[in-house]
Design a protein around this motif. Structure first.
Motif, short mmCIF file in Angstrom:
data_model
loop_
_atom_site.label_atom_id
_atom_site.label_comp_id
_atom_site.label_asym_id
_atom_site.label_seq_id
_atom_site.Cartn_x
_atom_site.Cartn_y
_atom_site.Cartn_z
N HIS A 65 0.84 -1.20 0.00
CA HIS A 65 0.00 0.00 0.00
C HIS A 65 0.88 1.26 0.00
CE1 HIS A 65 -3.79 -2.09 1.86
NE2 HIS A 65 -3.26 -2.79 0.87
N THR A 71 -4.61 2.62 1.43
CA THR A 71 -5.20 1.74 2.44
C THR A 71 -6.66 2.08 2.69
OG1 THR A 71 -3.04 1.47 3.52
CG2 THR A 71 -4.98 0.94 4.82
N THR A 80 -9.35 -4.62 1.69
CA THR A 80 -8.55 -4.63 2.91
C THR A 80 -9.46 -4.64 4.12
OG1 THR A 80 -6.68 -3.46 1.90
CG2 THR A 80 -6.89 -3.30 4.29
N TYR A 88 -1.32 -1.14 8.90
CA TYR A 88 -0.79 -0.50 7.69
C TYR A 88 -0.31 0.92 7.99
CZ TYR A 88 -2.15 -4.00 4.18
OH TYR A 88 -2.22 -5.13 3.41
#
Length: 263
Positions: A65, A71, A80, A88
């Motif tokens: 990402h 994200t 996701t 993340y």
């Protein structure tokens, strides 16, 4: 994909992204760099190759990402898990700070020469404290190596530019689809995304420097504020919210548009 894989992959990939992206800005900007004054074309292609390299390295671990906006867009689209988003983001912010620090180490001598040059420091000191051009308000002479700044300081225009650019980036990623394993874009997808980043820089980078990534801007800006650079000037925190809020808003817009039009 485990949380440790995500965290490790995003740290490494984002660090490489910022090292190479910030590195090309340093190469073009700093005194005694062989690439000084190479221009905007070098910067846009440098950032595109930075995305390409960081993404290829981190894709097997985290899906690459490397950007909170990506994200967020993938979480809205459904690719996701929302529970993975904090992992993340933590990896991306830490990686961005590591990458910015590595730029400083790689160009240490050039930073010292640049920031102790009376002509350069004097020019920076002569800039108005408040003014519409070059992000001059509270911005030090090497801040552009670390973070973005507007050519014309207008919060609404600057925010709009970042929203539009990030929406195009995230929509381009979402419409390519993910690998069957859900780990992110495939080999061709990473290449296409890197070319999109180059295109965005060439087409929409002029007004604000095209952050299109909140932590690409915030992480290095934090590092700039902490590094022991002589005569480094301010970190322009008054502007710092724009390259964070704009890309996140653009990502949300792209995620919603994708679900409405493509899903």
């Amino acid at each position: 994909m485990s949380s440790s894989d995500i965290f490790t992959g995003e740290i490494i990939g984002t660090a490489v992204l910022i090292l190479l992206g910030g590195g090309v800005c340093a190469a073009v900007t700093l005194k005694s760099s062989k690439a000084r004054n190479a221009g905007w074309l070098a910067i846009t292609f440098g950032w595109g190759f930075a995305v390409l390299t960081g993404a290829y390295i981190s894709a097997p671990l985290s899906g690459a990402h490397l950007n909170p906006a990506v994200t967020l867009g993938l979480a809205i689209e459904g690719g996701t898990e929302w529970s993975d988003v904090p992992t993340y983001l933590a990896g991306q912010l830490l990686g961005a700070m590591i990458g910015a620090t590595l730029v400083w180490l790689a160009y240490y001598g050039q930073f010292q020469a640049h920031l102790t040059d009376p002509e350069i420091v004097g020019d920076a000191a002569d800039k108005p404290v408040e003014g519409p051009h070059n992000g001059a308000a509270n911005a030090g002479p090497v801040l552009g190596i670390f973070s973005t700044g507007p050519e014309i300081r207008n919060a609404i225009q600057n925010l709009t530019t970042e929203i539009i650019g990030t929406a195009v980036l995230v929509l381009a990623i979402l419409t390519q689809g993910l690998n069957g394993d859900g780990k992110g874009l495939g080999v061709i997808g990473v290449l296409i995304t890197s070319l999109v980043v180059v295109g965005l820089g060439l087409s929409l980078g002029g007004p604000t420097g095209y952050a299109i990534n909140p932590f690409r801007d915030l992480g290095p800006r934090i590092v700039h504020s902490l590094l022991p650079l002589p005569n480094k000037g301010g970190s322009d925190w008054a502007y710092a919210w724009v390259p964070v809020v704009g890309p996140l808003a653009g990502a949300a817009l792209a995620g919603g548009l994708y679900n409405l039009a493509f899903a």
